[in-house]
Write a protein that holds these residues in place. Structure first.
Motif, PDB file in Angstrom:
ATOM      1  N   ASP A  64       0.817  -1.216   0.000  1.00 31.53           N
ATOM      2  CA  ASP A  64       0.000   0.000   0.000  1.00 31.53           C
ATOM      3  C   ASP A  64       0.849   1.263   0.000  1.00 31.53           C
ATOM      4  OD1 ASP A  64      -2.277  -1.478   0.046  1.00 31.53           O
ATOM      5  OD2 ASP A  64      -2.785  -1.067   2.141  1.00 31.53           O
ATOM      6  N   GLU A  65       2.063   1.187   0.597  1.00 29.15           N
ATOM      7  CA  GLU A  65       2.902   2.373   0.654  1.00 29.15           C
ATOM      8  C   GLU A  65       3.307   2.828  -0.744  1.00 29.15           C
ATOM      9  OE1 GLU A  65       3.537  -0.607   1.679  1.00 29.15           O
ATOM     10  OE2 GLU A  65       5.593  -1.240   1.248  1.00 29.15           O
TER      11      GLU A  65
ATOM     12  N   ARG B 210       3.237   6.832  -0.607  1.00 26.74           N
ATOM     13  CA  ARG B 210       4.036   7.139   0.583  1.00 26.74           C
ATOM     14  C   ARG B 210       5.512   6.982   0.320  1.00 26.74           C
ATOM     15  NH1 ARG B 210       2.699   4.295   5.933  1.00 26.74           N
ATOM     16  NH2 ARG B 210       4.454   5.521   6.702  1.00 26.74           N
TER      17      ARG B 210
ATOM     18  N   PRO C 299       5.722 -10.190   8.932  1.00 25.44           N
ATOM     19  CA  PRO C 299       4.910 -10.952   9.870  1.00 25.44           C
ATOM     20  C   PRO C 299       3.484 -10.435  10.074  1.00 25.44           C
ATOM     21  CG  PRO C 299       6.376  -9.489  11.066  1.00 25.44           C
ATOM     22  CD  PRO C 299       6.648  -9.266   9.594  1.00 25.44           C
ATOM     23  N   THR C 300       3.119  -9.312   9.477  1.00 32.51           N
ATOM     24  CA  THR C 300       1.829  -8.717   9.849  1.00 32.51           C
ATOM     25  C   THR C 300       0.696  -9.166   8.934  1.00 32.51           C
ATOM     26  OG1 THR C 300       2.291  -6.706   8.589  1.00 32.51           O
ATOM     27  CG2 THR C 300       2.940  -6.715  10.904  1.00 32.51           C
TER      28      THR C 300
ATOM     29  N   ASP D 233      -1.174  -7.674   6.893  1.00 29.95           N
ATOM     30  CA  ASP D 233      -1.252  -7.209   5.508  1.00 29.95           C
ATOM     31  C   ASP D 233      -0.108  -7.745   4.644  1.00 29.95           C
ATOM     32  OD1 ASP D 233       0.763  -5.683   6.560  1.00 29.95           O
ATOM     33  OD2 ASP D 233      -0.085  -3.738   5.994  1.00 29.95           O
TER      34      ASP D 233
ATOM     35  N   ARG E 126      15.242 -11.771  23.093  1.00 31.09           N
ATOM     36  CA  ARG E 126      13.880 -11.243  22.975  1.00 31.09           C
ATOM     37  C   ARG E 126      12.875 -12.371  22.856  1.00 31.09           C
ATOM     38  NH1 ARG E 126      15.024  -7.824  17.765  1.00 31.09           N
ATOM     39  NH2 ARG E 126      12.848  -8.324  17.430  1.00 31.09           N
TER      40      ARG E 126
ATOM     41  N   VAL F  10      12.067  -4.540   1.936  1.00 32.83           N
ATOM     42  CA  VAL F  10      13.074  -3.670   2.544  1.00 32.83           C
ATOM     43  C   VAL F  10      14.308  -3.659   1.637  1.00 32.83           C
ATOM     44  CG1 VAL F  10      14.519  -3.299   4.576  1.00 32.83           C
ATOM     45  CG2 VAL F  10      12.230  -4.280   4.827  1.00 32.83           C
TER      46      VAL F  10
ATOM     47  N   ARG G 100      17.450  -2.897   1.732  1.00 35.31           N
ATOM     48  CA  ARG G 100      18.763  -3.460   2.052  1.00 35.31           C
ATOM     49  C   ARG G 100      18.739  -4.976   2.197  1.00 35.31           C
ATOM     50  NH1 ARG G 100      21.631  -0.579   6.249  1.00 35.31           N
ATOM     51  NH2 ARG G 100      20.301   1.204   6.080  1.00 35.31           N
TER      52      ARG G 100
ATOM     53  N   ILE H 143       0.078   9.784  10.275  1.00 35.87           N
ATOM     54  CA  ILE H 143       1.260   8.922  10.342  1.00 35.87           C
ATOM     55  C   ILE H 143       1.934   9.088  11.707  1.00 35.87           C
ATOM     56  CG2 ILE H 143       3.606   8.603   9.451  1.00 35.87           C
ATOM     57  CD1 ILE H 143       2.445   9.329   6.681  1.00 35.87           C
TER      58      ILE H 143
ATOM     59  N   THR I  50       9.858  -3.418  17.366  1.00 38.24           N
ATOM     60  CA  THR I  50       9.828  -4.098  16.068  1.00 38.24           C
ATOM     61  C   THR I  50       8.441  -3.937  15.464  1.00 38.24           C
ATOM     62  OG1 THR I  50       9.075  -6.142  17.063  1.00 38.24           O
ATOM     63  CG2 THR I  50      11.456  -5.858  16.829  1.00 38.24           C
ATOM     64  N   GLU I  51       8.342  -4.246  14.171  1.00 38.97           N
ATOM     65  CA  GLU I  51       7.063  -4.129  13.492  1.00 38.97           C
ATOM     66  C   GLU I  51       6.035  -5.060  14.114  1.00 38.97           C
ATOM     67  OE1 GLU I  51       7.423  -4.183   9.239  1.00 38.97           O
ATOM     68  OE2 GLU I  51       5.299  -4.600   8.942  1.00 38.97           O
TER      69      GLU I  51
ATOM     70  N   VAL J 248      -5.096   0.323   8.902  1.00 36.76           N
ATOM     71  CA  VAL J 248      -3.817   0.537   9.581  1.00 36.76           C
ATOM     72  C   VAL J 248      -2.718  -0.100   8.743  1.00 36.76           C
ATOM     73  CG1 VAL J 248      -2.470   0.048  11.658  1.00 36.76           C
ATOM     74  CG2 VAL J 248      -4.919   0.492  11.834  1.00 36.76           C
ATOM     75  N   SER J 249      -1.633   0.616   8.517  1.00 37.62           N
ATOM     76  CA  SER J 249      -0.518  -0.004   7.815  1.00 37.62           C
ATOM     77  C   SER J 249       0.803   0.415   8.441  1.00 37.62           C
ATOM     78  CB  SER J 249      -0.541   0.356   6.330  1.00 37.62           C
ATOM     79  OG  SER J 249      -0.351   1.739   6.160  1.00 37.62           O
ATOM     80  N   PHE J 250       1.804  -0.429   8.257  1.00 34.19           N
ATOM     81  CA  PHE J 250       3.127  -0.181   8.827  1.00 34.19           C
ATOM     82  C   PHE J 250       4.119  -0.040   7.690  1.00 34.19           C
ATOM     83  CE2 PHE J 250       0.778  -2.683  11.837  1.00 34.19           C
ATOM     84  CZ  PHE J 250       1.015  -2.019  13.030  1.00 34.19           C
ATOM     85  N   ARG J 251       5.143   0.740   7.938  1.00 37.51           N
ATOM     86  CA  ARG J 251       6.232   0.810   6.965  1.00 37.51           C
ATOM     87  C   ARG J 251       7.539   0.907   7.722  1.00 37.51           C
ATOM     88  NH1 ARG J 251       9.304   4.070   3.553  1.00 37.51           N
ATOM     89  NH2 ARG J 251       8.631   6.112   4.215  1.00 37.51           N
ATOM     90  N   ALA J 252       8.416  -0.056   7.500  1.00 36.94           N
ATOM     91  CA  ALA J 252       9.709  -0.050   8.170  1.00 36.94           C
ATOM     92  C   ALA J 252      10.712   0.666   7.295  1.00 36.94           C
ATOM     93  CB  ALA J 252      10.169  -1.489   8.408  1.00 36.94           C
TER      94      ALA J 252
ATOM     95  N   PHE K 109      14.379   1.316   8.211  1.00 31.66           N
ATOM     96  CA  PHE K 109      15.330   1.098   9.291  1.00 31.66           C
ATOM     97  C   PHE K 109      16.039   2.388   9.695  1.00 31.66           C
ATOM     98  CE2 PHE K 109      19.525   0.151  10.964  1.00 31.66           C
ATOM     99  CZ  PHE K 109      19.221  -0.745  11.962  1.00 31.66           C
TER     100      PHE K 109
ATOM    101  N   SER L  78       7.017   3.415  10.744  1.00 32.10           N
ATOM    102  CA  SER L  78       5.882   4.313  10.842  1.00 32.10           C
ATOM    103  C   SER L  78       4.589   3.525  10.689  1.00 32.10           C
ATOM    104  CB  SER L  78       5.977   5.438   9.826  1.00 32.10           C
ATOM    105  OG  SER L  78       5.889   4.916   8.534  1.00 32.10           O
ATOM    106  N   LEU L  79       3.583   4.060  11.344  1.00 37.64           N
ATOM    107  CA  LEU L  79       2.275   3.430  11.367  1.00 37.64           C
ATOM    108  C   LEU L  79       1.325   4.479  10.798  1.00 37.64           C
ATOM    109  CD1 LEU L  79       0.880   1.874  14.630  1.00 37.64           C
ATOM    110  CD2 LEU L  79      -0.467   3.436  13.270  1.00 37.64           C
ATOM    111  N   ARG L  80       0.508   4.085   9.852  1.00 40.17           N
ATOM    112  CA  ARG L  80      -0.444   5.051   9.314  1.00 40.17           C
ATOM    113  C   ARG L  80      -1.865   4.552   9.495  1.00 40.17           C
ATOM    114  NH1 ARG L  80      -0.374   7.502   3.275  1.00 40.17           N
ATOM    115  NH2 ARG L  80      -0.479   5.327   2.713  1.00 40.17           N
TER     116      ARG L  80
END
Lengths: 425, 425
Positions: free
Chosen positions: A12-13, A18, A73-74, A76, A110, A154, A156, B183, B190-191, B209-213, B215, B219-221
């Motif tokens: 979605d990003e 985004r 892991p999420t 979406d 962890r 990601v 990298r 955002i 961690t995510e 809700v979406s996440f973007r890593a 590093f 961010s969470l939108r």
């Protein structure tokens, strides 16, 4: 024989703007180097029907489909279940990947959230593409005469996995004739100036030439195609012709950074370095220390942002600051000489300038930069007029400074660049 | 009612990786702001069959198709003839556009190459989208209940045409509901941990809700949809719920960087800062000075890469270095206190560690990091164990250090993060 590749970028990003999809262009660039033809890039958000649509279309178009994103892991992250559905195979826990995820969490002391194991549920038949940089394993899978490659989004993680596993595998799959490429990393010329200087050096029948700008550097790539030995010999001939035309602007061949090149030159010559940074704020030090082993030549630096620091840590005289200001030939010269003296090094490098938006005047507009290098035989300073945003100016200033060190170590004259024209005072 | 948009990006420069497609993300971002749903981005090179394929697929998927590229004067500019072919309409010379192209050349005193008139050959039914920045006219055309929009690939031409003509037209077509987003920029979780902490706070019917890593930040939108007033109120309610769950990890809302947040906090509180960087090599200074106006609070720093610099510029005692080494609580503490004293600031921040691959020992493996902050009331130091490549470790170390400053200024406890666990000595 594989020929056609489709790239699938998911998330979605991307479809909500985004982020810009830098993965697709990086992958396309790598594939171009292997002589593969990118038929299409398909980008969709995290919806089961859209992902399935994109995979189906991609499999219609291409021999190889390379996908990035959607394997985290999420909730979406839907790529693995989409691939399984499109191919009509079940998902199965990959024990090695699951163990590795558990171990990574254990090594960090962890607790592992249960949803992390989802990343190890791969479509049946998947061959893992190891991910040395993260928890999500990638994989490739063959079905219906097509090759599917699934990688994380990601950059990298994706890049290491491409370089270490996917590109070598594609090279083997491809077989027969080879595509060999050489990349010349340049700094100090615009793309059109490079193009003009190189024009005529390479006949289109001999090689494909392409440019890629990654501010502030421009790389030039030549790709030759043919039987392994002929191609290798032709590549060397063409590379020599390119070097003859643009040599001094080429800081490296292949995937090397300017700071690594500078570090190598300093280490080879046994030269030590100290920095006095004002406008670059630590960026030159950061870049120099990005090279492993930099402690062999970098003694340290002063980020002399305030005048107090310039005076007290570097010995810049108050009368110099009063008469000429902190952004001046005199201040730059005293900063470089001061860094060299304070740290007891062979070389002292200084930057001072106005990154803006504050601090600009008619006489010293935003983008004014002084660079100075101090050596045992004296100090040289030069003024440049940069342009652009604050972060561009800092980056360009650090690049000019590092390129000075390279040219100094090699005995080359300073570049009269078209990117930034040195100005008289 | 229009809802679904497909973006079509065309050109060999995209499929060979010569440039990154910034047009698609810019357009997607604009459309997101209108509440339009970008179903897919399709990218193909300059081949008639691939262009036709992409147009056909895009028209199957979406109410509106926006295309960039392929409307210039050269032989590989194929968009107009592709659109005409896909819609089954003839091309016709648009006299106004042809006149304008002739006039532009006349005004420049140049002869017009005949192929430039090709740009005025538009599919029958096209409504011109004026191009104030170049010769190629854009257009929109309605067919089979779909809207097709054709724009040039040059970003500065495309953007003006979107802003002046296409977006206002889309806004009128659309009417009604809005999409609003928020955002949250986070560091220290961690995510998957974020996902768990937020799970249940937002019902899928209320928002997406979406996440973007990116590093080392995640961010969470959240995106809400509805009538303008209801949507705005719902967004605030949900934002408050998110803050209640992950507040201390949120360093900013909206497009803000950690260094800008830290800078804002220091400026607000009138605190000045000095740095003593070893393992980060200047990166903390670089980041702090990325924020415009940073000279108000940053006095400067020392990149103390060698022991000599630690001793002579920061006053770290030789006996400390002998007894505990440069990567130790004692050295970090003396570095932070030294920076504070030497620069005469309220705060002194120090980093020392082992980025590797050199310098690691069993007791102090690669990734060992000490961070220390000195204030008028004393100095606090803490050890972390990082992992990853050299540049990751430097970046993560700089992030931990900056986040310390943020937490210090806000009176928050230091994060017991899951990303990096502080270790006892």
């Amino acid at each position: 024989m594989i020929e056609r590749v489709a790239i699938l970028s998911t998330g979605d990003e991307l479809t909500t703007g985004r982020i810009t999809d830098t993965n697709a262009s990086w992958i396309a660039d790598q594939l171009f180097g292997l002589g593969l033809d990118v038929v299409a890039v398909l980008t969709v958000g995290d919806y089961p029907d859209r992902l399935a649509w994109a995979w189906q279309r991609a499999l219609e178009l291409a021999d190889v489909v390379i996908s990035t994103g959607g394997i985290g892991p999420t909730a979406d992250d839907l790529t693995n279940e989409t691939v399984a559905r499109v191919l009509g195979v079940p998902l199965a826990l990959d024990r090695d990947s699951a163990d590795r995820i558990r171990q990574l969490f254990a090594a960090l002391g962890r607790d592992m959230p249960e949803n992390n194991l989802k990343q190890a549920l791969l479509p049946q038949g998947a061959v893992v593409v190891p991910n040395p940089m993260g928890t999500a394993p990638g994989y490739r899978i063959e079905a219906r005469g097509r090759h599917l490659v699934v990688l994380p989004g990601v950059p990298r993680e994706m890049k290491v996995m491409m370089e270490e596993t996917v590109l070598p595998w594609l090279r083997t799959l491809r077989g027969g004739d080879v595509y060999l490429s050489r990349i010349f990393q340049t700094f100090g010329l615009t793309e059109s100036a490079l193009d003009e200087m190189v024009a005529g050096a390479v006949d289109p029948s001999e090689a494909r030439v392409s440019f890629r700008a990654s501010f502030p550097e421009i790389s030039l790539r030549i790709v030759v195609h043919g039987a392994p030995e002929t191609a290798a010999a032709r590549l060397e001939t063409l590379a020599a012709r390119i070097r003859a035309r643009i040599g001094p602007y080429v800081f490296g061949e292949g995937p090397v950074t300017l700071e690594e090149v500078v570090g190598g030159l300093l280490a080879e010559r046994g030269l030590t370095l100290a920095l006095a940074e004002s406008v670059t704020g630590g960026l030159v030090g950061h870049r120099v220390t990005n090279a492993p082993g930099s402690s062999a030549y970098l003694r340290g630096g002063v980020v002399a942002y305030g005048n107090g620091a310039k005076r007290e840590l570097l010995g810049v005289r108050q009368e110099t600051l009063d008469a000429h200001g902190a952004v001046s030939e005199e201040a730059a010269t005293e900063m470089a000489a001061g860094a060299r003296r304070v740290f007891g090094t062979d070389l002292g490098l200084a930057t001072t300038g106005i990154a803006g938006p504050d601090g600009a005047t008619a006489e010293k507009p935003a983008g004014t930069l002084w660079v100075a290098v101090a050596t045992a035989s004296g100090t040289t300073a030069r003024r440049y007029q940069l342009w652009g945003t604050r972060d561009w100016m800092k980056l360009l200033a650090s690049q000019i400074a590092l390129d000075w060190l390279r040219r100094h170590a090699l005995g080359l004259p300073l570049a009269d660049s078209q990117l930034f024209r040195p100005r008289s005072r």
